[in-house]
Design a protein around this motif. Sequence first.
Motif, PDB file in Angstrom:
ATOM      1  N   GLY A 179      43.469  44.235  64.349  1.00  0.00           N
ATOM      2  CA  GLY A 179      43.976  42.941  63.894  1.00  0.00           C
ATOM      3  C   GLY A 179      45.117  42.387  64.705  1.00  0.00           C
ATOM      4  N   TYR A 180      45.673  43.199  65.630  1.00  0.00           N
ATOM      5  CA  TYR A 180      46.787  42.677  66.425  1.00  0.00           C
ATOM      6  C   TYR A 180      46.268  41.800  67.564  1.00  0.00           C
ATOM      7  CZ  TYR A 180      50.965  42.223  69.254  1.00  0.00           C
ATOM      8  OH  TYR A 180      52.008  41.697  69.972  1.00  0.00           O
ATOM      9  N   MET A 181      46.964  40.691  67.823  1.00  0.00           N
ATOM     10  CA  MET A 181      46.666  39.742  68.895  1.00  0.00           C
ATOM     11  C   MET A 181      45.206  39.277  68.814  1.00  0.00           C
ATOM     12  SD  MET A 181      48.342  38.100  71.267  1.00  0.00           S
ATOM     13  CE  MET A 181      49.823  39.075  71.586  1.00  0.00           C
ATOM     14  N   ASP A 182      44.810  38.820  67.629  1.00  0.00           N
ATOM     15  CA  ASP A 182      43.428  38.359  67.498  1.00  0.00           C
ATOM     16  C   ASP A 182      43.310  37.043  66.736  1.00  0.00           C
ATOM     17  OD1 ASP A 182      43.937  39.139  64.908  1.00  0.00           O
ATOM     18  OD2 ASP A 182      42.119  40.354  64.694  1.00  0.00           O
ATOM     19  N   ALA A 183      44.394  36.225  66.733  1.00  0.00           N
ATOM     20  CA  ALA A 183      44.316  34.922  66.074  1.00  0.00           C
ATOM     21  C   ALA A 183      43.225  34.080  66.719  1.00  0.00           C
ATOM     22  CB  ALA A 183      45.665  34.207  66.150  1.00  0.00           C
TER      23      ALA A 183
ATOM     24  N   GLY B  91      42.429  35.959  70.023  1.00  0.00           N
ATOM     25  CA  GLY B  91      43.728  36.130  70.661  1.00  0.00           C
ATOM     26  C   GLY B  91      43.958  35.248  71.860  1.00  0.00           C
ATOM     27  N   VAL B  92      43.026  34.316  72.127  1.00  0.00           N
ATOM     28  CA  VAL B  92      43.152  33.419  73.283  1.00  0.00           C
ATOM     29  C   VAL B  92      42.833  31.997  72.834  1.00  0.00           C
ATOM     30  CG1 VAL B  92      42.283  32.839  75.581  1.00  0.00           C
ATOM     31  CG2 VAL B  92      42.462  35.243  74.888  1.00  0.00           C
ATOM     32  N   THR B  93      43.654  31.041  73.259  1.00  0.00           N
ATOM     33  CA  THR B  93      43.365  29.642  72.963  1.00  0.00           C
ATOM     34  C   THR B  93      43.855  28.751  74.094  1.00  0.00           C
ATOM     35  OG1 THR B  93      43.630  27.864  71.322  1.00  0.00           O
ATOM     36  CG2 THR B  93      45.550  29.234  71.730  1.00  0.00           C
ATOM     37  N   GLU B  94      43.132  27.676  74.337  1.00  0.00           N
ATOM     38  CA  GLU B  94      43.655  26.611  75.192  1.00  0.00           C
ATOM     39  C   GLU B  94      44.596  25.777  74.339  1.00  0.00           C
ATOM     40  OE1 GLU B  94      42.112  23.218  78.344  1.00  0.00           O
ATOM     41  OE2 GLU B  94      40.759  23.960  76.804  1.00  0.00           O
ATOM     42  N   GLY B  95      45.769  25.437  74.896  1.00  0.00           N
ATOM     43  CA  GLY B  95      46.835  24.852  74.105  1.00  0.00           C
ATOM     44  C   GLY B  95      46.428  23.715  73.200  1.00  0.00           C
ATOM     45  N   ALA B  96      45.812  22.684  73.761  1.00  0.00           N
ATOM     46  CA  ALA B  96      45.493  21.496  72.976  1.00  0.00           C
ATOM     47  C   ALA B  96      44.406  21.755  71.944  1.00  0.00           C
ATOM     48  CB  ALA B  96      45.075  20.355  73.905  1.00  0.00           C
ATOM     49  N   ASP B  97      43.599  22.805  72.133  1.00  0.00           N
ATOM     50  CA  ASP B  97      42.617  23.168  71.110  1.00  0.00           C
ATOM     51  C   ASP B  97      43.305  23.689  69.860  1.00  0.00           C
ATOM     52  OD1 ASP B  97      40.480  22.450  72.663  1.00  0.00           O
ATOM     53  OD2 ASP B  97      40.068  24.474  73.392  1.00  0.00           O
TER      54      ASP B  97
END
Length: 414
Positions: A285-289, A298-304
């Motif tokens: 569950g860590y680093m999985d937003a 755990g990864v997103t493009e900023g504006a998304d």
Amino acid sequence: NYDPATKTVYAWANTKQFKQFERLGISYKVKAEDNEAYGIVMSNELPANQRMGPYPLTFPLSAYPTYADYEQQMQEFAINHPDICELVDIGGTTEGVAGGDKRLLFVKLSDNISTAEAEPKVMYTSSMHGDEITGYPLMLNLINYFITAYKDTGHPDHFRIKNLIDNSEVWINPMANPDGTYYNNASNTSVANARRANANGVDLNRNYPDNVAGPHDDGNPYQVETQHFMTLAENNHFVLSANFHGGTEVVNYPFDTYTNHADDDWFFLVSKEYAVNCQNDGPSGYMDATYANSQWPGVTEGADWYQVFGGRQDFMNFYHQCKEITIELSNTKLIPSNQLVNHWNYNKEALIEYLIQGTYGFQGFVKDAVTGDPVEATVTLVGHDAVGSHTVSSLPFGDFYRPVIAGTYDLRFE
């Protein structure tokens, strides 16, 4: 942050903003973990047997540093290891220039610390939001780890760290907003009242020139902290950097406005690498937003995720051709002290491998064909680069560095 599944907004506000919000009559709940510090231990509260090492602080940190211990520790790194370590003071904070003693401090690491070299400069800074300070002790741990592994030829990580320090210039600023972190504490010995903004109540991560919204989108003059970082970026061409925050657990890459970066695929690659290293070394569950359009937990493009104007990430990418990402290290902004060592262990490998990415890609020199003198030039990947994604060669060597996804490219020098 808007969650379309639950149709709720998760927001942060200063006193003025909150009073304006209350006038709207919208129902809300307050999360205690975002407003109340618990389990906080400061370095001066540790028992004497935990403060007996060669430094003011004991590594890895199990307590938050007082400002005095932090400043002394940064000085001690440089004093004890002058061959590879230099303390760089880029200027006073809002309180510092008004008669206080708080400074914006970097440790610079290099194998030839007193000599300028043709090698990529990479940078970490943490806690420009003063209450998001998981990264603060992590950065101090990282400096200590680099020095220890570099100096100890028998260290299991010696060769990897030596290769990084010998072939790049590493800049680390553990605390970018000490006025916010030690807010409302005259002795600077407690972070219990830490707040997001600086001493003027300004959010420093909305205070930079923006390639879409233009200058001063937040309605404030550039703060002294912002000015010092802008000057640093002007005087040093950083190839790669990251700034550390908290409030969720995700790696955020540019752009924070609705513009795709030309190096989307590269940013996703290195962001996923960071997240996967944390997922491998952390608990389930860590680093999985996961946010809208996420291609990997755990990864997103900023504006998304949500739009930000005046943020440092986009400023560094667009105006200074530095590949900067934003890393959110913990769901709780001010984690209990007994979780600090755990978070160091979750992130250590990721922190090292991300900096090593700054040593990959195209590298070379641009020089005058007749005199051989180094030249400042724009270096563009033809048909690929857009919106500030090119790189530049810089004096005094004319060297350039361009991390990019593996492939075949045409380069233009001008």
